[in-house]
Design a protein around this motif. Structure first.
Motif, PDB file in Angstrom:
ATOM      1  N   PHE A 110     -17.790  59.137 -61.868  1.00 35.80           N
ATOM      2  CA  PHE A 110     -17.640  58.096 -60.855  1.00 35.80           C
ATOM      3  C   PHE A 110     -18.600  58.395 -59.713  1.00 35.80           C
ATOM      4  CE2 PHE A 110     -14.299  61.254 -60.006  1.00 35.80           C
ATOM      5  CZ  PHE A 110     -14.552  61.589 -58.684  1.00 35.80           C
ATOM      6  N   ASP A 111     -18.643  57.481 -58.742  1.00 36.72           N
ATOM      7  CA  ASP A 111     -19.439  57.669 -57.530  1.00 36.72           C
ATOM      8  C   ASP A 111     -18.579  58.437 -56.537  1.00 36.72           C
ATOM      9  OD1 ASP A 111     -20.577  57.359 -54.952  1.00 36.72           O
ATOM     10  OD2 ASP A 111     -21.701  55.609 -55.630  1.00 36.72           O
ATOM     11  N   PRO A 112     -18.854  59.712 -56.281  1.00 32.91           N
ATOM     12  CA  PRO A 112     -17.952  60.512 -55.439  1.00 32.91           C
ATOM     13  C   PRO A 112     -17.840  59.991 -54.014  1.00 32.91           C
ATOM     14  CG  PRO A 112     -19.997  61.698 -55.885  1.00 32.91           C
ATOM     15  CD  PRO A 112     -20.002  60.495 -56.763  1.00 32.91           C
ATOM     16  N   ALA A 113     -18.928  59.475 -53.450  1.00 35.38           N
ATOM     17  CA  ALA A 113     -18.875  58.995 -52.066  1.00 35.38           C
ATOM     18  C   ALA A 113     -17.966  57.771 -51.955  1.00 35.38           C
ATOM     19  CB  ALA A 113     -20.281  58.680 -51.567  1.00 35.38           C
ATOM     20  N   GLN A 114     -18.089  56.824 -52.891  1.00 39.88           N
ATOM     21  CA  GLN A 114     -17.278  55.613 -52.820  1.00 39.88           C
ATOM     22  C   GLN A 114     -15.811  55.897 -53.109  1.00 39.88           C
ATOM     23  OE1 GLN A 114     -18.781  52.298 -55.028  1.00 39.88           O
ATOM     24  NE2 GLN A 114     -20.761  52.277 -53.998  1.00 39.88           N
ATOM     25  N   ILE A 115     -15.538  56.703 -54.143  1.00 36.36           N
ATOM     26  CA  ILE A 115     -14.140  57.010 -54.460  1.00 36.36           C
ATOM     27  C   ILE A 115     -13.499  57.804 -53.327  1.00 36.36           C
ATOM     28  CG2 ILE A 115     -12.626  58.195 -56.085  1.00 36.36           C
ATOM     29  CD1 ILE A 115     -13.858  55.573 -57.085  1.00 36.36           C
TER      30      ILE A 115
ATOM     31  N   LEU B 137      -9.603  57.987 -49.048  1.00 36.74           N
ATOM     32  CA  LEU B 137      -9.327  58.240 -47.634  1.00 36.74           C
ATOM     33  C   LEU B 137      -8.594  57.050 -47.010  1.00 36.74           C
ATOM     34  CD1 LEU B 137     -12.589  59.991 -46.359  1.00 36.74           C
ATOM     35  CD2 LEU B 137     -10.293  60.989 -46.511  1.00 36.74           C
ATOM     36  N   ASN B 138      -9.032  55.840 -47.339  1.00 33.68           N
ATOM     37  CA  ASN B 138      -8.358  54.655 -46.815  1.00 33.68           C
ATOM     38  C   ASN B 138      -6.904  54.599 -47.287  1.00 33.68           C
ATOM     39  OD1 ASN B 138     -10.688  53.813 -45.521  1.00 33.68           O
ATOM     40  ND2 ASN B 138     -11.309  52.430 -47.160  1.00 33.68           N
ATOM     41  N   LEU B 139      -6.684  54.868 -48.578  1.00 35.83           N
ATOM     42  CA  LEU B 139      -5.328  54.795 -49.123  1.00 35.83           C
ATOM     43  C   LEU B 139      -4.434  55.885 -48.526  1.00 35.83           C
ATOM     44  CD1 LEU B 139      -6.049  54.052 -52.909  1.00 35.83           C
ATOM     45  CD2 LEU B 139      -5.707  52.448 -51.023  1.00 35.83           C
TER      46      LEU B 139
ATOM     47  N   LYS C 125      -4.809  57.507 -45.620  1.00 33.51           N
ATOM     48  CA  LYS C 125      -4.552  57.247 -44.203  1.00 33.51           C
ATOM     49  C   LYS C 125      -3.509  56.137 -44.037  1.00 33.51           C
ATOM     50  CE  LYS C 125      -9.023  58.847 -42.425  1.00 33.51           C
ATOM     51  NZ  LYS C 125     -10.294  58.434 -41.775  1.00 33.51           N
ATOM     52  N   ASN C 126      -3.577  55.112 -44.897  1.00 30.67           N
ATOM     53  CA  ASN C 126      -2.556  54.072 -44.851  1.00 30.67           C
ATOM     54  C   ASN C 126      -1.176  54.645 -45.154  1.00 30.67           C
ATOM     55  OD1 ASN C 126      -4.382  52.077 -44.240  1.00 30.67           O
ATOM     56  ND2 ASN C 126      -4.593  51.331 -46.336  1.00 30.67           N
ATOM     57  N   ALA C 127      -1.120  55.587 -46.109  1.00 26.43           N
ATOM     58  CA  ALA C 127       0.159  56.211 -46.457  1.00 26.43           C
ATOM     59  C   ALA C 127       0.728  56.993 -45.283  1.00 26.43           C
ATOM     60  CB  ALA C 127      -0.017  57.123 -47.676  1.00 26.43           C
ATOM     61  N   HIS C 128      -0.134  57.686 -44.538  1.00 30.99           N
ATOM     62  CA  HIS C 128       0.346  58.433 -43.372  1.00 30.99           C
ATOM     63  C   HIS C 128       0.794  57.495 -42.254  1.00 30.99           C
ATOM     64  CE1 HIS C 128      -0.323  62.692 -44.272  1.00 30.99           C
ATOM     65  NE2 HIS C 128      -1.393  62.326 -44.967  1.00 30.99           N
ATOM     66  N   GLU C 129       0.167  56.317 -42.164  1.00 29.12           N
ATOM     67  CA  GLU C 129       0.518  55.369 -41.107  1.00 29.12           C
ATOM     68  C   GLU C 129       1.717  54.501 -41.473  1.00 29.12           C
ATOM     69  OE1 GLU C 129      -3.067  53.212 -40.549  1.00 29.12           O
ATOM     70  OE2 GLU C 129      -4.151  54.876 -39.604  1.00 29.12           O
ATOM     71  N   ALA C 130       2.289  54.720 -42.677  1.00 24.04           N
ATOM     72  CA  ALA C 130       3.407  53.888 -43.119  1.00 24.04           C
ATOM     73  C   ALA C 130       4.718  54.270 -42.461  1.00 24.04           C
ATOM     74  CB  ALA C 130       3.555  53.975 -44.641  1.00 24.04           C
ATOM     75  N   GLY C 131       4.761  55.409 -41.773  1.00 19.62           N
ATOM     76  CA  GLY C 131       5.955  55.773 -41.018  1.00 19.62           C
ATOM     77  C   GLY C 131       6.903  56.721 -41.719  1.00 19.62           C
TER      78      GLY C 131
ATOM     79  N   ALA D 151     -11.161  49.339 -50.887  1.00 19.04           N
ATOM     80  CA  ALA D 151     -10.763  50.146 -52.040  1.00 19.04           C
ATOM     81  C   ALA D 151     -10.757  49.312 -53.314  1.00 19.04           C
ATOM     82  CB  ALA D 151      -9.382  50.749 -51.786  1.00 19.04           C
ATOM     83  N   ARG D 152     -10.281  48.062 -53.234  1.00 15.53           N
ATOM     84  CA  ARG D 152     -10.299  47.192 -54.415  1.00 15.53           C
ATOM     85  C   ARG D 152     -11.734  46.891 -54.849  1.00 15.53           C
ATOM     86  NH1 ARG D 152      -8.156  41.040 -54.370  1.00 15.53           N
ATOM     87  NH2 ARG D 152      -9.965  40.897 -53.002  1.00 15.53           N
ATOM     88  N   GLU D 153     -12.607  46.658 -53.877  1.00 16.07           N
ATOM     89  CA  GLU D 153     -14.009  46.382 -54.194  1.00 16.07           C
ATOM     90  C   GLU D 153     -14.630  47.583 -54.912  1.00 16.07           C
ATOM     91  OE1 GLU D 153     -17.249  43.538 -53.736  1.00 16.07           O
ATOM     92  OE2 GLU D 153     -15.118  43.420 -53.308  1.00 16.07           O
TER      93      GLU D 153
END
Length: 440
Positions: free
Chosen positions: A330-335, A340-342, A344-350, A405-407
């Protein structure tokens, strides 16, 4: 006579047998006065047989007429004519057959009326739909062309019976090429570059293969969606710019006043706040730029253990399950950006930060990477719109994390999905093709 014919056939047969016996006995008694007994008996039987035959023939005449009527109505049903009915006042046993036949005719008439009404409704819908419809037979002759197809292909004239290739010669080059290629497509044609969506389906009709072409003009719809998207982008960018520029301008003014008054001890706080808002604005614009200009993935073989360790230095998570031992492409930078986005969202979920997990497994469709948390999860409306760009449930969110992330997943030949967990929280899975082709 009508009341007698209404008797059951069994009674008729018994009456005829009794009548025959009586006539034969009476004939023997009558003819024995003039003839020898054996000749009188023979003559009596002959006369009785003739009389009985006449009576049977007389009784069967209505039945023969009934059978001819039944045959005629059946022939009419076969030809699609259900207007016939039969009236019968004869034998009660036969009346049940006649009533059942009339009931069948009535049911067929009602079905025919309903079918005609549905055909009229379907024809009205087909003829008045803005989608151009062409039905082609195996020899590529037009079987059906609705009003939109007539306007598009035949300048309003009927198309039935014309060959499809001749219709193509009158079309613009781009439309002709798209129709000649086969398959579904979307293309622009005409002087105003109208956008069309082409759909083709092959099916069997009356035992022969036919092709249905649907050509829909989507220019106005796409332009409306484009305008709505741009308006939303402008609102989001304006909101973020105002949220950052307004405090920066206010703090810059406050910093100038602090300098004038010589209160330098409060100046670092103002400068720190200005720097934080400027960096937030920088990150915001960078995320938009990444989403708008996502390059094609550069596929390479990645050491998964080193990749996970590097990811763990940037965000906290618990590795769920063992890592695969086989090679990963895979492309390591994109993955890394997507995960990271996923995470960070998990940490911000409360939820509990220690419950943020990352799992990496090999499934039938490729690599499945799942990020889960024990936060509040999402309501049905948020789940439905979460993957849309610019949609966010967070007050300061940009709505690009999941969309980016979907893109990235789709660029790797996979997809992104999300669902609530049974015991609370959210799980987001990112699927990559097991052996994605290298791209430049």
């Amino acid at each position: 006579m009508r009341s007698l014919r209404a008797l059951p056939l069994a009674v008729w047969m018994l009456a005829l047998m009794l009548l025959g016996i009586v006539l034969a006995a009476a004939g023997v008694v009558l003819f024995s006065h003039w003839l020898p007994p054996w000749l009188a008996a023979l003559l009596s039987v002959a006369v009785t047989g003739v009389v009985m035959a006449l009576l049977v023939w007389r009784a069967l005449v209505p039945l023969r007429a009934l059978f001819r009527a039944l045959a005629g109505t059946v022939a009419g049903y076969r030809d699609g004519d259900f207007s016939f009915g039969i009236r019968w006042d004869g034998h009660a046993d036969v009346r049940e057959l006649v009533d059942a036949h009339n009931a069948l005719g009535q049911a067929l008439r009602e079905q025919r009326v309903n079918l005609v009404q549905r055909e009229l409704l379907l024809d009205t819908v087909v003829q008045n739909t803005p989608v151009a419809m062409l039905l082609l037979d195996p020899l590529q002759h037009v079987v059906l062309g609705n009003l939109a197809a007539r306007r598009l292909f035949g300048e309003g004239r009927k198309l039935e019976g014309r060959h499809f290739d001749k219709l193509l010669t009158q079309l613009p080059d781009t439309m002709r090429d798209a129709l000649a290629r086969g398959g579904d497509s979307m293309f622009s044609a005409g002087e105003e570059q109208d956008i069309f969506q082409l759909t083709r389906r092959v099916f069997r009709l009356n035992g022969r293969p036919h092709e249905l072409l649907l050509l829909r003009q989507v220019t106005a719809e796409l332009r409306r969606q484009e305008v709505r998207t741009w308006k939303k982008v402008i609102r989001v960018i304006s909101h973020e710019l105002n949220n950052s520029l307004a405090p920066i301008a206010s703090l810059a003014h406050s910093g100038r006043e602090l300098l004038k008054r010589g209160k330098l001890e409060k100046l670092p706080l103002a400068l720190d706040t200005i720097e934080e808002r400027a960096r937030h604005l920088e990150r915001f614009l960078r995320d938009y730029a990444h989403f708008a200009k996502l390059p094609a993935p550069r596929i390479e073989e990645v050491d998964l253990r080193s990749f996970i360790e590097r990811l763990g230095t940037q965000v906290e998570f618990v590795l769920h399950g063992p890592l695969p031992q086989r090679r990963v492409l895979f492309d390591p930078a994109q993955i890394e950006q997507a995960l990271l986005n996923l995470l960070k969202n998990a940490h911000e979920a409360g939820g509990d930060p220690a419950q943020v997990r990352l799992g990496w497994q090999l499934h039938a469709r490729g690599w499945r990477i799942e990020v889960s948390d024990r936060g509040a999860g999402m309501n049905p409306a948020a789940l439905e719109h979460a993957l849309l760009p610019f949609y966010s449930t967070k007050r300061s969110g940009t709505g690009l994390g999941l969309a980016l992330a979907r893109e990235i997943a789709e660029a790797h030949g996979g997809h992104l999905g999300l669902a609530n967990r049974e015991d609370g929280g959210l799980r987001v899975w990112l699927v990559l093709a097991a052996d994605a082709p290298a791209m430049s």
